[in-house]
Design a protein around this motif. Structure first.
Motif, PDB file in Angstrom:
ATOM      1  N   UNK A  82      -3.283  89.456  -3.110  1.00 20.19           N
ATOM      2  CA  UNK A  82      -2.257  90.392  -3.560  1.00 20.19           C
ATOM      3  C   UNK A  82      -2.785  91.819  -3.631  1.00 20.19           C
ATOM      4  N   UNK A  83      -1.972  92.769  -3.156  1.00 17.31           N
ATOM      5  CA  UNK A  83      -2.253  94.193  -3.321  1.00 17.31           C
ATOM      6  C   UNK A  83      -1.324  94.728  -4.396  1.00 17.31           C
ATOM      7  N   UNK A 178       4.997  99.512 -11.209  1.00 10.76           N
ATOM      8  CA  UNK A 178       3.986  98.553 -10.765  1.00 10.76           C
ATOM      9  C   UNK A 178       4.594  97.650  -9.704  1.00 10.76           C
ATOM     10  N   UNK A 179       3.936  97.553  -8.555  1.00 13.55           N
ATOM     11  CA  UNK A 179       4.441  96.696  -7.477  1.00 13.55           C
ATOM     12  C   UNK A 179       3.339  95.787  -6.973  1.00 13.55           C
ATOM     13  N   UNK A 180       3.722  94.575  -6.610  1.00 11.96           N
ATOM     14  CA  UNK A 180       2.772  93.600  -6.088  1.00 11.96           C
ATOM     15  C   UNK A 180       3.224  93.073  -4.741  1.00 11.96           C
ATOM     16  N   UNK A 181       2.381  93.263  -3.730  1.00 12.18           N
ATOM     17  CA  UNK A 181       2.644  92.762  -2.377  1.00 12.18           C
ATOM     18  C   UNK A 181       1.752  91.570  -2.096  1.00 12.18           C
ATOM     19  N   UNK A 182       2.351  90.466  -1.644  1.00 17.58           N
ATOM     20  CA  UNK A 182       1.545  89.328  -1.196  1.00 17.58           C
ATOM     21  C   UNK A 182       1.034  89.621   0.218  1.00 17.58           C
ATOM     22  N   UNK A 183      -0.263  89.857   0.326  1.00 17.53           N
ATOM     23  CA  UNK A 183      -0.880  90.074   1.633  1.00 17.53           C
ATOM     24  C   UNK A 183      -0.950  88.771   2.420  1.00 17.53           C
ATOM     25  N   UNK A 184      -1.296  87.699   1.739  1.00 15.83           N
ATOM     26  CA  UNK A 184      -1.392  86.366   2.337  1.00 15.83           C
ATOM     27  C   UNK A 184      -0.814  85.366   1.341  1.00 15.83           C
ATOM     28  N   UNK A 185      -0.654  84.098   1.736  1.00 17.49           N
ATOM     29  CA  UNK A 185       0.049  83.138   0.870  1.00 17.49           C
ATOM     30  C   UNK A 185      -0.613  82.922  -0.487  1.00 17.49           C
ATOM     31  N   UNK A 186       0.226  82.748  -1.483  1.00 16.12           N
ATOM     32  CA  UNK A 186      -0.192  82.409  -2.844  1.00 16.12           C
ATOM     33  C   UNK A 186      -0.152  80.885  -3.001  1.00 16.12           C
ATOM     34  N   UNK A 207       9.123  78.252  -1.016  1.00 13.21           N
ATOM     35  CA  UNK A 207      10.272  78.446  -0.128  1.00 13.21           C
ATOM     36  C   UNK A 207      10.986  79.768  -0.386  1.00 13.21           C
ATOM     37  N   UNK A 208      10.808  80.334  -1.577  1.00 19.49           N
ATOM     38  CA  UNK A 208      11.492  81.572  -1.941  1.00 19.49           C
ATOM     39  C   UNK A 208      10.669  82.820  -1.637  1.00 19.49           C
ATOM     40  N   UNK A 209       9.433  82.633  -1.187  1.00 18.09           N
ATOM     41  CA  UNK A 209       8.526  83.759  -1.018  1.00 18.09           C
ATOM     42  C   UNK A 209       7.884  83.802   0.362  1.00 18.09           C
ATOM     43  N   UNK A 210       7.370  84.984   0.711  1.00 20.10           N
ATOM     44  CA  UNK A 210       6.667  85.149   1.975  1.00 20.10           C
ATOM     45  C   UNK A 210       5.471  86.078   1.744  1.00 20.10           C
ATOM     46  N   UNK A 211       4.800  86.458   2.817  1.00 17.50           N
ATOM     47  CA  UNK A 211       3.644  87.343   2.700  1.00 17.50           C
ATOM     48  C   UNK A 211       3.479  88.139   3.984  1.00 17.50           C
ATOM     49  N   UNK A 212       2.787  89.252   3.896  1.00 13.58           N
ATOM     50  CA  UNK A 212       2.666  90.172   5.021  1.00 13.58           C
ATOM     51  C   UNK A 212       1.942  89.558   6.207  1.00 13.58           C
TER      52      UNK A 212
END
Length: 244
Positions: A82-83, A178-186, A207-212
């Motif tokens: 996460x970034x 404050x923002x959180x980006x998923x760079x890869x899967x959690x 199923x509700x989430x994705x990542x960059x």
């Protein structure tokens, strides 16, 4: 203008939360941006969530720190995938004087432009998407998780899976977005195991989430500096790097 990858801090979630608190308590005198990548996994609960003994015990057994943040929302499992980007705004700045929907929409446009510049397909959310996500979260008993539903200003994949989550801390001496980006899967199963002791709920969250990385086909390591540069290029010129 904000400097590039040199501004990235690698550290723990408690250290990041402490730094955010210090900046707000000292007073935000000029617009700043803090880029933070977590060097270890931790569970962070919303300010209204009080960890119980079971949650603390399961978190410790999994090797995660568990803390509460000063902003609202649900539980998050953060780590190197996460970034975190925190934008600090002085109370007298025109952006800070906007209402919560306007200020989140302002940040949403910066995120969308930066992600698309890095070949990460994405879009913003509308009220219908927000309402539908809250219904799904309620039906699947996922209201405890921050990334189980959508809010104004957040960013999703083109098929509606959450990519960037937002929160706000508004104090007398400044505002922190404050923002959180998923760079890869959690690992959503781990988050579900710790917070509600139901690892099976992880599949619903996944199923509700994705990542960059998944959306672009580009590794998170390659994406990270490009994303920071793209965000930097699109933030207004009066914003600078937050001091460590």
């Amino acid at each position: 203008m904000v400097s590039s990858l040199q501004s990235l801090v690698s550290g723990s979630m408690p250290d990041e939360q402490q730094r955010i608190s210090e900046i707000l308590e000292a007073g935000v005198e000029k617009p700043q941006v803090l880029f933070w990548q977590y060097d270890r996994a931790a569970v962070i609960m919303g300010c209204s969530q009080r960890p119980d003994e079971g949650q603390m015990r399961r978190s410790e057994a999994a090797g995660f720190a568990m803390i509460r943040r000063r902003s609202g929302g649900g539980a998050v499992l953060a780590g190197p995938w996460m970034l975190s980007v925190t934008v600090f705004i002085p109370p007298e700045h025109p952006v800070a004087k906007q209402n919560i929907i306007e200020i989140f929409s302002w940040l949403e446009q910066i995120w969308i432009a930066a992600l698309r510049a890095c070949n990460v397909p994405c879009k913003g959310v509308d009220q219908a998407m927000i309402d539908r996500s809250k219904t799904i979260s309620q039906e699947q008993n996922l209201k405890w998780a921050c990334y189980a539903s959508l809010s104004h200003g957040e960013v999703v994949s083109e098929d509606g899976r959450k990519l960037v989550g937002l929160a706000q801390i508004r104090k007398r001496k400044g505002v922190a977005l404050v923002s959180g980006l998923h760079l890869s899967p959690c690992d959503w199963q781990q988050l579900s195991s710790v917070v509600v002791d139901k690892p099976e709920q992880g599949s619903a969250l996944e199923a509700l989430n994705s990542d960059a990385q998944s959306l672009s086909g580009i590794s998170a390591e390659v994406l990270l500096p490009d994303l920071i540069q793209a965000f930097t290029d699109r933030i207004p010129d009066d914003f600078c790097q937050a001091t460590r």
